[in-house]
Design an enzyme around this catalytic site. Sequence first.
Site, PDB file in Angstrom:
ATOM      1  CB  SER A  28       1.411  -9.011   4.381  1.00  0.00           C
ATOM      2  OG  SER A  28       0.749 -10.039   5.069  1.00  0.00           O
ATOM      3  CG  HIS A 109      10.555 -10.840  12.064  1.00  0.00           C
ATOM      4  ND1 HIS A 109      10.805 -11.843  12.973  1.00  0.00           N
ATOM      5  CD2 HIS A 109      11.299 -11.137  10.967  1.00  0.00           C
ATOM      6  CE1 HIS A 109      11.665 -12.700  12.446  1.00  0.00           C
ATOM      7  NE2 HIS A 109      11.972 -12.298  11.234  1.00  0.00           N
TER       8      HIS A 109
HETATM    9  P1  NAD Z   1       5.216  -6.471   2.749  1.00  0.00           P
HETATM   10  O1  NAD Z   1       6.288  -6.741   1.768  1.00  0.00           O
HETATM   11  O2  NAD Z   1       3.900  -7.154   2.581  1.00  0.00           O
HETATM   12  O3  NAD Z   1       4.896  -4.908   2.799  1.00  0.00           O
HETATM   13  C1  NAD Z   1       5.896  -3.950   2.914  1.00  0.00           C
HETATM   14  C2  NAD Z   1       5.345  -2.545   2.731  1.00  0.00           C
HETATM   15  O4  NAD Z   1       6.452  -1.622   2.822  1.00  0.00           O
HETATM   16  C3  NAD Z   1       4.697  -2.275   1.379  1.00  0.00           C
HETATM   17  O5  NAD Z   1       3.613  -1.407   1.601  1.00  0.00           O
HETATM   18  C4  NAD Z   1       5.795  -1.537   0.608  1.00  0.00           C
HETATM   19  O6  NAD Z   1       5.257  -0.671  -0.360  1.00  0.00           O
HETATM   20  C5  NAD Z   1       6.442  -0.764   1.714  1.00  0.00           C
HETATM   21  N1  NAD Z   1       7.842  -0.392   1.433  1.00  0.00           N
HETATM   22  C6  NAD Z   1       8.798  -1.182   0.901  1.00  0.00           C
HETATM   23  N2  NAD Z   1       9.968  -0.505   0.837  1.00  0.00           N
HETATM   24  C7  NAD Z   1       9.733   0.719   1.353  1.00  0.00           C
HETATM   25  C8  NAD Z   1      10.541   1.875   1.552  1.00  0.00           C
HETATM   26  N3  NAD Z   1      11.829   1.862   1.201  1.00  0.00           N
HETATM   27  N4  NAD Z   1       9.968   2.968   2.118  1.00  0.00           N
HETATM   28  C9  NAD Z   1       8.658   2.950   2.468  1.00  0.00           C
HETATM   29  N5  NAD Z   1       7.831   1.893   2.287  1.00  0.00           N
HETATM   30  C10 NAD Z   1       8.377   0.790   1.737  1.00  0.00           C
HETATM   31  O7  NAD Z   1       5.829  -6.762   4.202  1.00  0.00           O
HETATM   32  P2  NAD Z   1       5.195  -7.648   5.369  1.00  0.00           P
HETATM   33  O8  NAD Z   1       5.194  -9.086   4.971  1.00  0.00           O
HETATM   34  O9  NAD Z   1       3.930  -7.012   5.845  1.00  0.00           O
HETATM   35  O10 NAD Z   1       6.318  -7.498   6.496  1.00  0.00           O
HETATM   36  C11 NAD Z   1       6.411  -6.364   7.326  1.00  0.00           C
HETATM   37  C12 NAD Z   1       7.015  -6.779   8.663  1.00  0.00           C
HETATM   38  O11 NAD Z   1       6.115  -7.654   9.334  1.00  0.00           O
HETATM   39  C13 NAD Z   1       8.326  -7.535   8.546  1.00  0.00           C
HETATM   40  O12 NAD Z   1       9.126  -7.184   9.650  1.00  0.00           O
HETATM   41  C14 NAD Z   1       7.896  -8.976   8.660  1.00  0.00           C
HETATM   42  O13 NAD Z   1       8.923  -9.836   9.135  1.00  0.00           O
HETATM   43  C15 NAD Z   1       6.787  -8.854   9.680  1.00  0.00           C
HETATM   44  N6  NAD Z   1       5.824  -9.944   9.691  1.00  0.00           N
HETATM   45  C16 NAD Z   1       5.178 -10.263   8.533  1.00  0.00           C
HETATM   46  C17 NAD Z   1       4.207 -11.246   8.554  1.00  0.00           C
HETATM   47  C18 NAD Z   1       3.379 -11.499   7.317  1.00  0.00           C
HETATM   48  O14 NAD Z   1       2.285 -11.990   7.468  1.00  0.00           O
HETATM   49  N7  NAD Z   1       3.796 -11.179   6.102  1.00  0.00           N
HETATM   50  C19 NAD Z   1       3.906 -11.939   9.747  1.00  0.00           C
HETATM   51  C20 NAD Z   1       4.566 -11.563  10.932  1.00  0.00           C
HETATM   52  C21 NAD Z   1       5.516 -10.566  10.882  1.00  0.00           C
END
Ligand code: NAD
Length: 350
Positions: A28, A109
């Site tokens: 995301s 985060h």
């Molecule tokens: P997500 O689950 O959408 O994406 C995670 C990514 O990491 C994917 O591409 C996955 O393939 C990859 N991944 C997972 N395990 C892995 C590993 N072991 N090695 C390498 N790559 C790996 O995550 P997200 O929701 O984008 O969250 C990411 C960060 O952003 C978090 O810290 C979250 O708290 C923060 N955040 C998210 C949002 C949101 O809109 N979702 C908003 C603000 C902050």
Amino acid sequence: MAATIWYDKDADLSVFDGKKVAILGYGSQGHAHALNLRDSGVDVVVGLRPTSKSVEFAKEQGLEVKSVGEAVAEADVVMILLPDQYQAAVYKNDVEPNLKPGAALAFAHGFNIHYGYIKPSADHPVFMVAPKGPGHIVRREYAAGRGVPVVVAVEQDPDGKTWDLTLAYAKALGALRAGAIKTTFTEETETDLFGEQDVLMGGINHLTEMGFQVLTAAGYQPEIAYFEVFHELKMLVDLANEGGLNKARWSCSDTAQYGDFTSTVIDEHTRKNMEYQLKRIQDGSFAKEFMDDQAAGAPKFKALQEEYSHPQLETVGPKLRAMFSWNNGPAKDADETESFTGKIARAQVQ
Ligand code: NAD
Ligand code: MG
């Protein structure tokens, strides 16, 4: 005390001259950061597991993709956008051993830094640019010439330049078009968890589902219930987003306003529940419960995901959303994978 807010004029993208930014993860947030920074002229490399399905999605967008270790090894800034529960292991195995001296670590985060799951050595700048919106909106708003606001914080500033870097990053993300508010890792982590548990998700999601259940149990048609407790929510939120709750109320009838003002649904008991949730966030017990479950293979989390993916609300929704002639199926985002569209398809056949 008034908040400190920064805009585009307060940041300088030349901070990135001769620098490379590794974005770890392409979910995301990852896809939005990688694409927005690249489109702002920043030299970006995406770090992913070679087996990840996201490798193809990122390459299709013209991004350079490497393994996490390789991407980190050549980066001056490493933004960690992996799921919070996996960050510590990836940090220990692939980030820390490959990190260039003085390279900056960035987060969206504060969870892992605040609760101590990641402890970077003192010579690395550590900062946060946390979008206050889902990653797909971070990308869509940037592409539309706007931005999603962020909160920004600096945890470690060994070279005295970390704030300049933080603001430049926020600018490249498009966020300073909307504004960046200064915070700390502690404040961001605790308020972010509170927001999602008590209002944005844990509040609204349960409220709408319960409303739907009460109406359908009383014999009303599910389609009508869906419109009444769910579909209109977006329209009211859009109005509130433009002009606050006052504007949303102004657009509703006097009958609706009177019902709103006199409603007993949210009461002092709800406040007590919120205070309880906040205490568990502040004392770390929510974080520990979540991380311990994840470390055990996430049995509780998976069972809850399964349980909550089939409420009747989700089965009525796709049918009704398809009624609108302008709605040609769900919007497709640059990194959209089978898992999400698959979930919708499964819900439709329940
Ligand atoms: P997500 O689950 O959408 O994406 C995670 C990514 O990491 C994917 O591409 C996955 O393939 C990859 N991944 C997972 N395990 C892995 C590993 N072991 N090695 C390498 N790559 C790996 O995550 P997200 O929701 O984008 O969250 C990411 C960060 O952003 C978090 O810290 C979250 O708290 C923060 N955040 C998210 C949002 C949101 O809109 N979702 C908003 C603000 C902050
Ligand atoms: Mg949040």
